[in-house]
Design an enzyme around this catalytic site. Structure first.
Site, PDB file in Angstrom:
ATOM      1  N   HIS A   1     -13.543  -2.144  -7.497  1.00  0.00           N
ATOM      2  CA  HIS A   1     -14.857  -1.516  -7.369  1.00  0.00           C
ATOM      3  C   HIS A   1     -15.469  -1.193  -8.729  1.00  0.00           C
ATOM      4  O   HIS A   1     -15.679  -0.038  -9.094  1.00  0.00           O
ATOM      5  CB  HIS A   1     -14.748  -0.236  -6.539  1.00  0.00           C
ATOM      6  CG  HIS A   1     -14.309  -0.456  -5.124  1.00  0.00           C
ATOM      7  ND1 HIS A   1     -14.641  -1.569  -4.393  1.00  0.00           N
ATOM      8  CD2 HIS A   1     -13.556   0.324  -4.291  1.00  0.00           C
ATOM      9  CE1 HIS A   1     -14.130  -1.479  -3.183  1.00  0.00           C
ATOM     10  NE2 HIS A   1     -13.474  -0.352  -3.101  1.00  0.00           N
TER      11      HIS A   1
ATOM     12  N   ASP B   1       0.848  -1.192   0.000  1.00  0.00           N
ATOM     13  CA  ASP B   1       0.000   0.000   0.000  1.00  0.00           C
ATOM     14  C   ASP B   1       0.885   1.244   0.000  1.00  0.00           C
ATOM     15  O   ASP B   1       2.121   1.148   0.062  1.00  0.00           O
ATOM     16  CB  ASP B   1      -0.949   0.014   1.200  1.00  0.00           C
ATOM     17  CG  ASP B   1      -2.321   0.615   0.850  1.00  0.00           C
ATOM     18  OD1 ASP B   1      -2.356   1.662   0.181  1.00  0.00           O
ATOM     19  OD2 ASP B   1      -3.350   0.027   1.250  1.00  0.00           O
TER      20      ASP B   1
END
Length: 364
Positions: free
Chosen positions: A279, A232
Site C-alpha cells: 500500500h 499470515d
C-alpha cells in the site's frame, strides 16, 4: 509458467467440471457450496458496493469544501505545496485529497499544479451564481447524526451517543476486517487475479498476507493440481482455517503462521502472491518484495495485486480513495519497486473495476 492477458469475465475452470455443481471434497470436509467461477448474482454487487462505500466520496468533498480549496483555486493553478501553504494543511495529505478530486472530475492536473474544472468553477467557488458550497457544508453539519444512527435506532432517542452501544467482543474488529476482505475478494478481485495469469505448470503458490485465504481458494478451484500456502499472523489464520474448510480445500491450502516483519516466507515456490499488502511508500514494500524474491524458484513469478494509481496520479477513483485513507503506488512507482527487488519482465497485466491492478515480474 506462462503469463497471459485473459478476459476478465468468469470462466469455467480447466478441469472441465460444472461450476455450479455441489460436490464432496476429497478430504471429506463436506459439500462445497460456492464455486467462485460461477457465482450467481455477481453482476448485482456494484449496486450494493456503491451503497456502502460512497460515503468516502461525500466526506472528501465535504472536507475540500470546508477548507475552501475550490475557492482558493478559482481561476488559477497551484501545486500541492503551494496550496497546502495557503490552506494551512499538511502537504502530503493535501496531495492525496487533490488526487481524489481529480478522479471525481472536480480538478485537473496541469503543468505545475492543479486547477478547477468547469464543474468546480461553476458550483464550488464561493460567489459563483450557482454556488453549492453551503449545501455541502450543511450535509457535513448533519454528518454526526448519521454517524450515531445505530445508537438512535437502538434507543429511539435522536440525541443518543455512540457510548450507549454495547461494547464489541474482544478481537471483533480484527475478525470483522479479515472476513470483510473475504467478502470483497469473492465478488470479483480474486477471480480476476486467478484468471489473468496462467499457473498450469505451477505446483506451489505462496499467498503472503493472505488473510482469509480467498485468493488461494480461487487459484485452487481454477487449478486442481495447485497447492497454496497462506502466510499470515496466527490469529488471522484461525479465521482462514474456517474459510478454507468451508470450501473443502484444507488438504491443498496450507497455513503458515509468521510475521513478515520478522520471518522469512519460505522457499521453492513457483509463484508468490502479494495481494493488498503493498500500500504505497509506507508499506515496507522493498522488504516484502525482497523476501518474496528469496522464496521463489529461479524462473518463478511474483504476482503483485493492489490498488494502483495511474502514472499521472489522477485516478482511478477507488485507488485514489484508498490512497487517501491508507496509501497506494502509481504504476511507475510499483514497477520501480519490483525491478529494484531484482524482478525482470515486469509488466502490468490487468486493471480491475475497483482501481485494483495486477503487476507481475519474474525471478531470473
Amino acid at each position: 509458467m506462462r503469463l497471459l492477458r485473459l478476459s476478465l469475465a468468469p470462466r469455467i475452470p480447466p478441469d472441465g467440471r460444472n461450476p455450479s455443481e455441489k460436490r464432496k471434497s476429497s478430504s471429506g470436509e463436506g459439500t462445497i457450496m460456492v464455486d467462485l467461477w460461477k457465482v450467481k448474482g455477481l453482476e448485482l454487487f456494484p449496486l450494493l458496493e456503491e451503497a456502502h462505500w460512497d460515503f468516502r466520496i461525500s466526506r472528501a468533498l465535504q472536507v475540500a469544501n470546508a477548507l475552501g480549496l475550490f475557492t482558493t483555486l478559482a481561476e488559477r493553478s497551484l501545486s500541492a505545496r503551494e496550496l497546502s501553504a495557503e490552506l494551512g494543511t499538511d502537504e502530503g495529505y493535501t496531495e492525496r485529497l487533490l488526487i481524489v478530486l481529480c478522479a471525481l472530475g472536480l480538478l485537473e492536473k496541469v503543468e505545475g499544479g492543479y486547477r478547477n474544472t468547469l464543474l468546480a468553477e461553476t458550483f464550488l467557488v464561493r460567489g459563483a451564481p450557482l454556488y453549492q458550497g453551503d449545501a455541502i457544508a450543511h450535509a457535513a453539519n448533519v454528518w454526526d447524526f448519521w454517524h450515531r444512527l445505530e445508537a438512535v435506532v437502538r434507543t429511539g432517542r435522536r440525541e443518543a451517543s455512540l457510548a450507549e452501544l454495547p461494547p464489541p467482543p474482544p478481537q471483533a474488529a480484527h475478525e470483522c476486517f479479515i472476513r470483510a476482505m473475504h467478502n470483497l475478494s469473492i465478488t470479483g478481485p480474486a477471480q480476476m487475479v486467478a484468471q489473468t495469469v496462467d499457473l498450469s505448470s505451477a505446483r506451489r503458490l505462496l499467498d503472503v498476507g493472505g488473510g482469509p485465504g480467498t485468493y488461494s481458494i480461487a487459484f485452487c478451484q481454477r487449478y486442481p493440481h495447485l497447492e497454496c500456502v497462506v502466510f499470515d499472523l496466527p490469529q488471522t489464520l484461525e479465521i482462514a482455517r474456517e474459510v478454507v474448510a468451508q470450501f473443502g480445500l484444507s488438504h491443498r491450502i496450507h497455513l503458515q503462521p509468521g510475521d513478515w516483519n520478522r520471518d522469512e516466507f519460505g522457499e521453492d515456490f513457483d509463484a508468490v502472491l502479494l495481494s493488498n499488502v503493498l500500500h504505497g511508500p509506507g508499506s515496507h514494500a522493498s522488504m516484502k518484495l525482497t523476501k518474496a524474491h528469496r522464496a521463489l524458484k529461479p524462473g518463478g513469478w511474483l504476482l503483485a495485486h493492489d490498488f494502483l494509481l495511474n502514472a499521472q496520479k489522477t485516478g482511478p477513483l477507488q485507488a485514489a480513495l484508498f490512497n487517501l485513507m491508507v496509501g497506494a503506488y502509481s504504476e511507475p512507482e510499483l514497477r520501480a519497486e519490483l525491478e529494484a527487488a531484482g524482478f525482470v519482465e515486469v509488466r502490468l497485466m490487468a486493471y480491475g473495476r475497483r482501481g485494483n491492478a495486477l503487476m507481475v515480474g519474474r525471478k531470473p
